[in-house]
Design an enzyme around this catalytic site. Structure first.
Site, PDB file in Angstrom:
ATOM      1  N   SER A  11     -65.787   4.903   7.112  1.00  0.00           N
ATOM      2  CA  SER A  11     -66.098   5.990   8.041  1.00  0.00           C
ATOM      3  C   SER A  11     -67.603   6.199   7.972  1.00  0.00           C
ATOM      4  CB  SER A  11     -65.368   7.254   7.559  1.00  0.00           C
ATOM      5  OG  SER A  11     -65.913   8.415   8.146  1.00  0.00           O
TER       6      SER A  11
ATOM      7  N   TYR B  19     -62.202  13.070   0.981  1.00  0.00           N
ATOM      8  CA  TYR B  19     -62.355  12.004   1.992  1.00  0.00           C
ATOM      9  C   TYR B  19     -63.692  11.282   1.818  1.00  0.00           C
ATOM     10  CZ  TYR B  19     -62.026   9.988   6.757  1.00  0.00           C
ATOM     11  OH  TYR B  19     -61.950   9.145   7.840  1.00  0.00           O
TER      12      TYR B  19
END
Ligand code: NAD
Length: 260
Positions: A142, A155
């Protein structure tokens, strides 16, 4: 047909980014195992690929379960004669500030994102090494593999961790003709992101429209969401790339949000 004769396992492929990757790889001739916690949805995706003339199977897999991963990857290798491509994509999101983040949620996030990447890699590498056929492993990172945002401690930590795993796999895999990559998308409108919009609005005390404009797209050059197709095309490019010149790198696909 850039991937004729190749066998691919894509985790989390019953939805969103993984689904788009599975469909694109299949359209280029790969036989694709749609591995997902949601077996019914995985079978639906596989069925749709087969209806278009492609080759795909649905596969029940919890990427955080060692036995389930070993069993599922073995079954694919046995059925199709090996594994050429692994896309470790399954993921979830749980947002909360660090001081309120529950340990159970933290562990669940690391289990799916990091244990899942490790377990599927280990299981797939056995076949890529054993048959000396080489292979490509893609991790779904990401922009949060490089950048931090509030509310996303687990995350961001996990997505940064994938860079380390990919680099080790690139170094160990070199002599076996196995390459690894991390794709780092910006925000993509999938169920994972749609769920976050009201959650972030609540946590940050701003409107949902502001979450989209400021939090999700504020860093882009044009205020535009990345699409599942943008990410799938990047995965295809990496799977079809003809040499080891590209390995151990990360590729940011984000409309300019975070420039390396
Ligand atoms: P999604 O919610 O649309 O799909 C995720 C899929 O993973 C679902 O089908 C779900 O059933 C599956 N899954 C969840 N836990 C699993 C488990 N333990 N084992 C197997 N499958 C499991 O989400 P998405 O947006 O397509 O996200 C896919 C990946 O892309 C994730 O790793 C996510 O972190 C990453 N990513 C997403 C975005 C985005 O903006 N959507 C941006 C950057 C990175």
């Amino acid at each position: 047909m850039k991937l004729q004769g190749k066998t691919a396992v894509v985790t989390g492929a019953a939805s969103g980014i993984g689904k788009a990757i599975a469909e694109l790889l299949a359209s280029e001739g790969a036989t694709v195992a749609i591995a997902d916690l949601n077996e019914d949805a995985a079978n639906t995706v596989a069925h749709a690929i087969r209806a278009k003339g492609g080759h795909a199977i649905g596969l029940a897999m919890d990427v955080a379960d060692e036995t389930a991963v070993e069993r599922a990857i073995e079954s694919v290798a046995e059925r199709f004669g090996g594994i050429d491509i692994l896309v470790s994509n399954a993921g979830i999101q749980i947002v909360n500030p660090v001081h309120e983040y529950s340990f159970a949620d933290w562990k669940r996030m690391q289990a799916i994102h990091l244990d899942g990447a490790f377990l599927t890699t280990r299981a797939a590498l056995k076949h890529m090494y054993r048959d000396k056929r080489g292979g490509t492993i893609i991790y779904m990172g990401s922009v949060h593999s490089h950048e931090a945002s509030p509310l996303k401690c687990a995350y961001v930590t996990a997505k940064h961790g994938l860079l380390g795993l990919a680099r080790v796999v690139a170094k160990e895999g070199g002599e076996h003709n196995v390459r690894s990559h991390v794709i780092c998308p910006g925000f993509v409108r999938t169920p994972l992101v749609d769920k976050q919009i009201p959650e972030q609005a609540r946590e940050l005390g701003i409107s949902e429209e502001e979450v989209i404009r400021r939090v999700m797209l504020g860093g882009t050059v044009d205020g535009v969401f990345t699409t599942v197709d943008d990410v799938a095309q990047t995965a295809l490019f990496l799977c079809a790339y003809p040499s080891n010149a590209l390995t151990g790198q990360s590729f940011v696909v984000s409309h300019g949000w975070y420039m390396q």
